[in-house]
Design a protein around this motif. Structure first.
Motif, short mmCIF file in Angstrom:
data_model
loop_
_atom_site.label_atom_id
_atom_site.label_comp_id
_atom_site.label_asym_id
_atom_site.label_seq_id
_atom_site.Cartn_x
_atom_site.Cartn_y
_atom_site.Cartn_z
N UNK A 1 -1.03 -27.21 -15.38
CA UNK A 1 -1.00 -27.54 -16.81
C UNK A 1 -1.89 -26.58 -17.60
N UNK A 2 -3.09 -26.29 -17.09
CA UNK A 2 -3.97 -25.34 -17.78
C UNK A 2 -3.28 -24.00 -17.95
N UNK A 3 -2.58 -23.55 -16.91
CA UNK A 3 -1.88 -22.28 -16.99
C UNK A 3 -0.74 -22.31 -17.98
N UNK B 1 -0.49 -20.12 -21.25
CA UNK B 1 0.68 -19.26 -21.42
C UNK B 1 1.41 -19.49 -22.72
N UNK B 2 1.45 -20.76 -23.16
CA UNK B 2 2.15 -21.08 -24.41
C UNK B 2 1.49 -20.42 -25.60
N UNK B 3 0.20 -20.13 -25.49
CA UNK B 3 -0.53 -19.50 -26.59
C UNK B 3 -0.39 -17.98 -26.58
N UNK C 1 8.49 -23.01 -16.37
CA UNK C 1 8.65 -22.75 -17.80
C UNK C 1 7.48 -23.36 -18.59
N UNK C 2 6.93 -22.61 -19.52
CA UNK C 2 5.84 -23.18 -20.32
C UNK C 2 6.34 -24.34 -21.18
N UNK C 3 7.64 -24.44 -21.38
CA UNK C 3 8.21 -25.54 -22.18
C UNK C 3 7.98 -26.90 -21.53
N UNK C 4 7.61 -26.93 -20.26
CA UNK C 4 7.37 -28.21 -19.58
C UNK C 4 5.95 -28.74 -19.78
N UNK C 5 5.12 -28.02 -20.53
CA UNK C 5 3.71 -28.38 -20.58
C UNK C 5 3.46 -29.77 -21.17
N UNK C 6 4.18 -30.15 -22.21
CA UNK C 6 3.93 -31.47 -22.82
C UNK C 6 4.32 -32.59 -21.88
N UNK C 7 5.44 -32.43 -21.18
CA UNK C 7 5.85 -33.46 -20.24
C UNK C 7 4.88 -33.53 -19.06
N UNK C 8 4.37 -32.38 -18.63
CA UNK C 8 3.40 -32.39 -17.53
C UNK C 8 2.11 -33.06 -17.95
N UNK C 9 1.66 -32.84 -19.17
CA UNK C 9 0.44 -33.51 -19.64
C UNK C 9 0.64 -35.02 -19.67
#
Length: 205
Positions: A84-86, A90-92, A143-151
């Motif tokens: 998640x940190x990665x 990455x999203x930024x 994919x960085x697009x999964x970050x919100x669901x992972x959080x």
């Protein structure tokens, strides 16, 4: 197809079978294990490399010169927190669509890791490496697009990397294990001794 890939090395916790030290800082072939892994990844990750590690980042010194990311979810350590940190880092970053994660104790990662994972067709957005019929969940292209669901997954108390991968679906890409399993993990002193022999054999061939 992934855009410029950002690499993430998961340093993990202390190696209990190695005397409670940072395995990534132990020497292999005359350099820290972490530096050896970074050297394998750097040509494959044009967007750069990151390290997931808690504690004092200064201990890594010259072994790693990229961003060092602590776990972003307090009280929930583990590889998914590092991933998640990665993803959030990455999203930024402009243009980064995917993050490649690898464990910090696998010194023989293949040179075609990113290209084969990025090119793999599959039933889901995550590409996972495998060898010897075994999937290596922490060697994956995310994919960085999964970050919100992972959080949200972590906030709900979920910890299993395989569970999150199954939630979204994946492509699995297999590598041969001969002459050396490219995803060999060094977990104990005897693993380091074996790896040292492999490094010396390669350098003399």
């Amino acid at each position: 197809m992934a855009g410029p890939v950002l690499g993430l090395i998961l340093a993990g916790g202390l190696g209990r079978r190695m005397g409670g030290v940072d395995k990534t800082l132990l020497p292999l072939g005359g350099q820290p294990l972490l530096a050896r892994i970074a050297g394998r990844l750097r040509p494959q990750c044009p967007a750069g490399l990151m390290l997931s590690a808690n504690g004092d980042p200064a201990r890594f010194g010259d072994a790693f010169d990229g961003p060092i990311l602590p776990d972003p979810v307090p009280g929930l350590p583990g590889p998914l927190a590092g991933i998640l940190a990665g993803l959030e880092h990455g999203a930024a970053r402009h243009g980064v669509t995917h993050v490649l994660s690898v464990p910090g104790d696998a010194p023989f990662l293949p040179d075609d890791l990113v290209t084969r994972l990025a090119a793999s067709p599959g039933s889901g957005p995550i590409a996972v490496a495998a060898s010897g019929g075994r999937e290596h969940y922490t060697v994956a292209l995310w994919p960085v697009a999964l970050r919100d669901d992972l959080r949200a997954w972590l906030a709900a108390g979920e910890r299993r990397v395989g569970g999150f991968i199954a939630r979204h679906g994946s492509a699995v890409v297999e590598w041969p294990v001969e002459p050396v399993d490219p995803f060999l993990n060094l977990n104990a002193p005897e693993d380091f001794s074996r790896a040292e022999g492999i490094v010396q054999a390669r350098s003399s061939s």
